[in-house]
Design a protein around this motif. Structure first.
Motif: not given
Length: 105
Positions: A28-29, A31-36, A17, A24, A39, A21
């Motif tokens: 890229v969002d 918040e989505q990037y930070r979450t990935v 993922i 891409s 984790r 990202l």
């Protein structure tokens, strides 16, 4: 991708993922990037370091994240020393050139 059995599926999935990202063509969002990344960071910290090598070689974005996580202990542990040294020498040369007084024309 063939990785060690010691590397869990979550780590491999998150690594894929992150690679997607990073490469891409679309925005890229954040918040989505930070979450990935968050984790993935936890998975990298939990994984046995010797099992990570195939994954890190195959996925430069993950290798860069791993290196940043290790920086406090090992510096740029995955970056080739010669490239860093050559960059530093070139920067020093350019600084010296910039400090020289201009020649009259």
């Amino acid at each position: 991708m063939n990785t060690s059995l010691s590397v869990n599926k979550s780590l491999v999935a998150l690594a894929h993922i992150l690679q997607r990202l990073e490469h891409s063509g679309r925005p890229v969002d954040a918040e989505q990037y930070r979450t990935v990344v968050s984790r993935l960071e936890a998975e990298l910290k939990a994984a046995p370091p010797d099992a990570l090598e195939p994954l890190l070689r195959a996925m430069p974005s993950v290798a860069e994240l791993y290196e940043n996580l290790q920086y406090v202990h090992a510096g740029l542990c995955r970056s080739p020393l010669e490239a860093g040294l050559n960059a530093e020498l070139e920067a020093r040369r350019l600084i010296d050139v910039a400090r020289r007084p201009a020649r009259p024309t």
